[in-house]
Structure formats: structure tokens, C-alpha cells
Design a protein around this motif. Structure first.
Motif, PDB file in Angstrom:
ATOM      1  N   SER A 133       1.772  24.514  62.187  1.00  0.00           N
ATOM      2  CA  SER A 133       1.496  25.436  61.192  1.00  0.00           C
ATOM      3  C   SER A 133       1.625  24.512  59.803  1.00  0.00           C
ATOM      4  O   SER A 133       2.726  23.724  59.602  1.00  0.00           O
ATOM      5  N   VAL A 134       0.722  24.713  59.007  1.00  0.00           N
ATOM      6  CA  VAL A 134       0.586  23.980  57.691  1.00  0.00           C
ATOM      7  C   VAL A 134       0.791  24.985  56.690  1.00  0.00           C
ATOM      8  O   VAL A 134      -0.256  25.818  56.454  1.00  0.00           O
ATOM      9  N   TRP A 135       1.978  25.303  56.040  1.00  0.00           N
ATOM     10  CA  TRP A 135       2.120  26.255  55.145  1.00  0.00           C
ATOM     11  C   TRP A 135       1.818  27.619  55.881  1.00  0.00           C
ATOM     12  O   TRP A 135       1.166  28.392  55.160  1.00  0.00           O
ATOM     13  N   GLY A 136       1.894  27.771  57.006  1.00  0.00           N
ATOM     14  CA  GLY A 136       1.417  28.859  57.859  1.00  0.00           C
ATOM     15  C   GLY A 136       2.290  29.852  58.417  1.00  0.00           C
ATOM     16  O   GLY A 136       3.276  30.406  57.964  1.00  0.00           O
ATOM     17  N   ALA A 137       1.921  30.073  59.518  1.00  0.00           N
ATOM     18  CA  ALA A 137       2.942  31.363  60.436  1.00  0.00           C
ATOM     19  C   ALA A 137       4.169  31.254  60.552  1.00  0.00           C
ATOM     20  O   ALA A 137       5.093  32.061  60.515  1.00  0.00           O
ATOM     21  N   LEU A 138       4.691  29.700  60.723  1.00  0.00           N
ATOM     22  CA  LEU A 138       6.101  29.615  60.938  1.00  0.00           C
ATOM     23  C   LEU A 138       6.932  29.926  59.725  1.00  0.00           C
ATOM     24  O   LEU A 138       8.249  29.911  59.801  1.00  0.00           O
ATOM     25  N   TRP A 139       6.082  29.975  58.678  1.00  0.00           N
ATOM     26  CA  TRP A 139       6.954  30.451  57.322  1.00  0.00           C
ATOM     27  C   TRP A 139       6.885  32.034  57.398  1.00  0.00           C
ATOM     28  O   TRP A 139       7.729  32.724  56.632  1.00  0.00           O
ATOM     29  N   PHE A 140       5.830  32.609  57.942  1.00  0.00           N
ATOM     30  CA  PHE A 140       5.846  34.013  57.605  1.00  0.00           C
ATOM     31  C   PHE A 140       6.087  35.056  58.924  1.00  0.00           C
ATOM     32  O   PHE A 140       5.519  36.085  58.599  1.00  0.00           O
ATOM     33  N   ASP A 142       9.003  36.088  61.921  1.00  0.00           N
ATOM     34  CA  ASP A 142      10.466  35.842  62.292  1.00  0.00           C
ATOM     35  C   ASP A 142      10.560  34.711  63.317  1.00  0.00           C
ATOM     36  O   ASP A 142       9.811  34.894  64.502  1.00  0.00           O
ATOM     37  N   PRO A 143      11.450  33.854  63.147  1.00  0.00           N
ATOM     38  CA  PRO A 143      11.560  32.639  64.205  1.00  0.00           C
ATOM     39  C   PRO A 143      12.018  33.172  65.501  1.00  0.00           C
ATOM     40  O   PRO A 143      12.101  32.800  66.559  1.00  0.00           O
ATOM     41  N   ALA A 144      12.834  34.276  65.581  1.00  0.00           N
ATOM     42  CA  ALA A 144      13.633  34.882  66.637  1.00  0.00           C
ATOM     43  C   ALA A 144      12.434  35.522  67.494  1.00  0.00           C
ATOM     44  O   ALA A 144      12.671  35.671  68.901  1.00  0.00           O
ATOM     45  N   VAL A 168      14.777  28.554  48.472  1.00  0.00           N
ATOM     46  CA  VAL A 168      15.659  28.278  47.302  1.00  0.00           C
ATOM     47  C   VAL A 168      17.058  28.167  47.338  1.00  0.00           C
ATOM     48  O   VAL A 168      17.495  29.243  48.370  1.00  0.00           O
ATOM     49  N   PRO A 169      17.726  27.387  46.921  1.00  0.00           N
ATOM     50  CA  PRO A 169      19.204  27.382  47.159  1.00  0.00           C
ATOM     51  C   PRO A 169      19.900  28.794  47.285  1.00  0.00           C
ATOM     52  O   PRO A 169      19.881  29.444  46.389  1.00  0.00           O
ATOM     53  N   GLY A 170      20.575  29.087  48.477  1.00  0.00           N
ATOM     54  CA  GLY A 170      21.328  30.129  48.375  1.00  0.00           C
ATOM     55  C   GLY A 170      20.714  31.499  48.967  1.00  0.00           C
ATOM     56  O   GLY A 170      21.385  32.394  49.117  1.00  0.00           O
ATOM     57  N   ALA A 171      19.427  31.300  49.064  1.00  0.00           N
ATOM     58  CA  ALA A 171      18.612  32.448  49.535  1.00  0.00           C
ATOM     59  C   ALA A 171      17.881  32.022  50.751  1.00  0.00           C
ATOM     60  O   ALA A 171      16.827  31.399  50.901  1.00  0.00           O
ATOM     61  N   TYR A 172      18.303  32.534  51.983  1.00  0.00           N
ATOM     62  CA  TYR A 172      18.032  32.093  53.365  1.00  0.00           C
ATOM     63  C   TYR A 172      17.802  33.236  53.981  1.00  0.00           C
ATOM     64  O   TYR A 172      17.994  34.630  53.873  1.00  0.00           O
ATOM     65  N   GLY A 173      16.884  33.358  55.036  1.00  0.00           N
ATOM     66  CA  GLY A 173      16.537  34.395  55.867  1.00  0.00           C
ATOM     67  C   GLY A 173      15.205  35.043  55.388  1.00  0.00           C
ATOM     68  O   GLY A 173      14.520  34.376  54.713  1.00  0.00           O
ATOM     69  N   ILE A 174      15.080  36.301  55.595  1.00  0.00           N
ATOM     70  CA  ILE A 174      14.020  36.958  55.440  1.00  0.00           C
ATOM     71  C   ILE A 174      13.936  37.340  53.864  1.00  0.00           C
ATOM     72  O   ILE A 174      14.779  37.678  53.348  1.00  0.00           O
ATOM     73  N   GLN A 175      12.628  37.010  53.392  1.00  0.00           N
ATOM     74  CA  GLN A 175      12.410  37.404  52.119  1.00  0.00           C
ATOM     75  C   GLN A 175      11.190  38.169  51.779  1.00  0.00           C
ATOM     76  O   GLN A 175      10.089  37.707  52.480  1.00  0.00           O
ATOM     77  N   GLN A 187       0.950  45.421  48.067  1.00  0.00           N
ATOM     78  CA  GLN A 187       0.567  44.232  49.140  1.00  0.00           C
ATOM     79  C   GLN A 187       1.743  43.454  49.083  1.00  0.00           C
ATOM     80  O   GLN A 187       1.970  42.694  47.894  1.00  0.00           O
ATOM     81  N   TRP A 188       2.324  43.093  50.407  1.00  0.00           N
ATOM     82  CA  TRP A 188       3.396  42.258  50.138  1.00  0.00           C
ATOM     83  C   TRP A 188       3.403  41.744  51.822  1.00  0.00           C
ATOM     84  O   TRP A 188       2.664  41.992  52.667  1.00  0.00           O
ATOM     85  N   VAL A 189       4.007  40.272  51.743  1.00  0.00           N
ATOM     86  CA  VAL A 189       4.326  39.680  53.089  1.00  0.00           C
ATOM     87  C   VAL A 189       5.759  39.340  52.964  1.00  0.00           C
ATOM     88  O   VAL A 189       6.404  39.525  52.152  1.00  0.00           O
ATOM     89  N   TYR A 190       6.200  38.842  54.194  1.00  0.00           N
ATOM     90  CA  TYR A 190       7.532  38.505  54.471  1.00  0.00           C
ATOM     91  C   TYR A 190       7.387  36.969  54.737  1.00  0.00           C
ATOM     92  O   TYR A 190       6.709  36.351  55.280  1.00  0.00           O
ATOM     93  N   ARG A 191       8.737  36.045  54.263  1.00  0.00           N
ATOM     94  CA  ARG A 191       8.812  34.854  54.692  1.00  0.00           C
ATOM     95  C   ARG A 191      10.177  34.555  55.246  1.00  0.00           C
ATOM     96  O   ARG A 191      10.947  35.442  54.801  1.00  0.00           O
ATOM     97  N   TRP A 192      10.301  33.724  55.826  1.00  0.00           N
ATOM     98  CA  TRP A 192      11.529  33.325  56.500  1.00  0.00           C
ATOM     99  C   TRP A 192      11.906  31.967  56.177  1.00  0.00           C
ATOM    100  O   TRP A 192      11.270  30.830  56.465  1.00  0.00           O
ATOM    101  N   SER A 193      12.978  31.596  55.423  1.00  0.00           N
ATOM    102  CA  SER A 193      13.398  30.347  54.810  1.00  0.00           C
ATOM    103  C   SER A 193      14.602  29.851  55.122  1.00  0.00           C
ATOM    104  O   SER A 193      15.881  30.653  54.971  1.00  0.00           O
ATOM    105  N   TYR A 194      14.801  28.572  55.689  1.00  0.00           N
ATOM    106  CA  TYR A 194      16.189  28.063  56.140  1.00  0.00           C
ATOM    107  C   TYR A 194      16.246  26.723  55.962  1.00  0.00           C
ATOM    108  O   TYR A 194      15.115  25.955  55.433  1.00  0.00           O
ATOM    109  N   GLU A 195      17.308  26.239  55.651  1.00  0.00           N
ATOM    110  CA  GLU A 195      17.669  24.714  55.290  1.00  0.00           C
ATOM    111  C   GLU A 195      17.253  23.981  56.565  1.00  0.00           C
ATOM    112  O   GLU A 195      17.111  24.767  57.689  1.00  0.00           O
ATOM    113  N   PRO A 196      17.175  22.760  56.368  1.00  0.00           N
ATOM    114  CA  PRO A 196      16.829  22.004  57.611  1.00  0.00           C
ATOM    115  C   PRO A 196      17.742  21.903  58.798  1.00  0.00           C
ATOM    116  O   PRO A 196      17.260  22.153  60.083  1.00  0.00           O
TER     117      PRO A 196
END
Length: 263
Positions: A133-140, A142-144, A168-175, A187-196
Motif C-alpha cells: 500500500s503506497v499512501w493507501g488502504a493501510l492508512w485509511f 482499521d488495522p484490527a 502527528v506527535p501525540g495524536a495516535y489511532g483513528i483520526q 465528505q470525510w475519511v478516517y485514518r489510523w496513525s501510529y508510531e513505528p
């Protein structure tokens, strides 16, 4: 395989709102349509947001088959197919798939499927040597929900590779993110962001090993880097092993047909 009944509440909510997500990606596709050409870009993968920077196609290894989750205009799928890889791309945007088929439908081994990534994987009965996934589904997604499905559709030792912006530092999980003017129809989308480190744990918990999760620095160290994650499925976790099937052998050898192997 993954079961919709096991989805988190947020994922079920995202599924109910999926038509709005599709509208967002169709609108995005319409904005970028004029950039299309009929030549594979020099950097068909674009793991980072910076031209000719970061890893290239080589991070996928030498797969016989590959699946892209969120294939967009299809450049990466076409580049793989031109190397002799059985390459499939799936995208929720019908507009993107029309563009991809128009540009690359003539390339042997390249296929483009329109639909929801979770539903596509849940229906599929095949496996791939590489899923990416290149800036794709793995970002948008839920990894669960998504990681167990990816695990079920990789061959033993198969590779998962994905990239997107670091959190963004301090902002993790669903956004949540609005995709139109605040005065327009929403119109909206969700993203899931986590540290490495969090991605490493999530992948390990889902049966992956040899995990390399990091933020690739920008060419200008003052600019934003790129989260890039590589992982291999533990052989004992593959669905094909559980089903008693022999996995396909991976290719040996280098690049074909002049497609660049790195940036």
C-alpha cells in the motif's frame, strides 16, 4: 478469514459511511486525472512524497504475484506486470479504476478491481507473494480489521510493505478528516496513525516477523519524513499452510523489461 462481525465499532461506522469515502476518492481522482500519461513513471512506487527519494520496487523482493491495496492510477501495478509479476490492484474509487484500466489494461498480468478493500479480501480465496500500500488502504482502514485479512492472503514468508505520513506527535489511532470545504456537503475519511514501534507490535501480534518499521528522513532534514513499514509473514501463519496447500515458488533473478529496480 476476517469476519465483519469481528469489526470494531469504529470500523463498522466507517463501513456505513463508505459511500461518502468513495465520493471523496472519486473527487480526488478527478483532480489528478490531467496528470495521467501512458508511460510508467521513473518512480512508479513513490513510497515517499519526494521524487526520486527513498526505496524503490526492490523492497517487495521478487514476488510472482502482488496485490496493491488502494492502487490509484495503477502505475505500480503496471510496473510490476511489466516485470512478469501477476499484479492486481484494488481501489474503492470507480473513477481511479477507470483511469487505471484505460492506461494499463493492455498490459499482460495487470488487473484492476473496483471495490472496498475489506470486502475484496473477505471474498477472495487466493493468496499473493506480496501485498503493499503506497499512501493507501493501510492508512485509511482499521488495522484490527485489515491486518488479519492481509495475513490470510499472503503466501508463507510473503511480504507486506506500506507507507504513509508519520503520525502527528501525540495524536495516535483513528483520526477523522473532512475532504471538502466546511461549507460544502460533508465528505470525510478516517485514518489510523501510529508510531513505528506500535506498528511493529501490531504486526508481530498478527503473525509477522523481520519487521522493519521506521520514518524515512526527507531529503531536507527540516521537512516531514515518511513512515515506511516492511514485514514478512511467518510461514506457520499462512492460510495456504493451514489449508495444506503448497505455496508457489518465488522467482529468482533481477529486473525485466527495463523497469528500474530502485530509485
Amino acid at each position: 478469514m476476517g469476519d465483519y462481525r469481528s469489526m470494531s465499532g469504529w470500523a463498522r461506522q466507517a463501513r456505513r459511511l463508505e459511500p461518502m469515502s468513495t465520493a471523496y476518492w472519486d473527487r480526488y481522482a478527478a483532480r489528478t486525472a490531467n496528470a495521467d500519461t501512458d508511460e510508467v513513471p521513473i518512480d512508479p512506487f513513490g513510497w515517499t512524497q519526494y521524487s526520486s527519494h527513498g526505496p524503490g520496487i526492490e523492497v517487495l523482493g521478487d514476488p510472482l504475484s502482488a496485490l496493491e491495496l488502494g492502487c490509484g492510477r495503477g502505475d505500480a501495478v503496471a510496473a510490476l506486470a511489466m516485470r512478469g509479476v501477476d499484479a492486481t490492484g484494488v481501489d474503492t474509487s470507480g473513477t481511479q479504476c477507470v483511469h487505471a484500466r484505460r492506461r494499463w489494461g493492455h498490459v499482460a498480468g495487470a488487473r484492476f478491481e473496483q471495490g472496498d478493500v475489506v470486502e475484496f479480501l473477505a471474498r477472495s480465496d487466493r493468496t499473493w507473494d506480496a501485498i503493499y500500500s503506497v499512501w493507501g488502504a493501510l492508512w485509511f482502514l482499521d488495522p484490527a480489521v485489515l491486518l488479519p485479512l492481509v495475513r490470510d492472503h499472503l503466501t508463507p514468508g510473503g511480504k507486506l510493505v506500506f507507507s504513509h505520513a508519520p503520525p502527528v506527535p501525540g495524536a495516535y489511532g483513528i483520526q477523522g478528516m473532512y475532504g471538502a470545504k466546511f461549507s460544502a456537503e460533508p465528505q470525510w475519511v478516517y485514518r489510523w496513525s501510529y508510531e513505528p514501534e506500535t506498528w511493529t507490535k501490531l504486526l508481530r501480534d498478527n503473525g509477522f516477523e523481520n519487521i522493519h518499521s521506521r520514518v524515512e528522513p526527507a531529503p531536507d532534514p527540516t521537512k516531514l519524513g515518511t513512515l515506511i513499514v516492511e514485514a514478512e509473514l511467518r510461514p506457520d501463519q499462512s492460510r495456504s499452510v493451514a489449508d495444506g496447500r503448497e505455496p508457489p515458488s518465488r522467482r529468482t533473478g533481477g529486473a525485466q523489461r527495463g523497469v528500474p529496480t530502485s530509485r
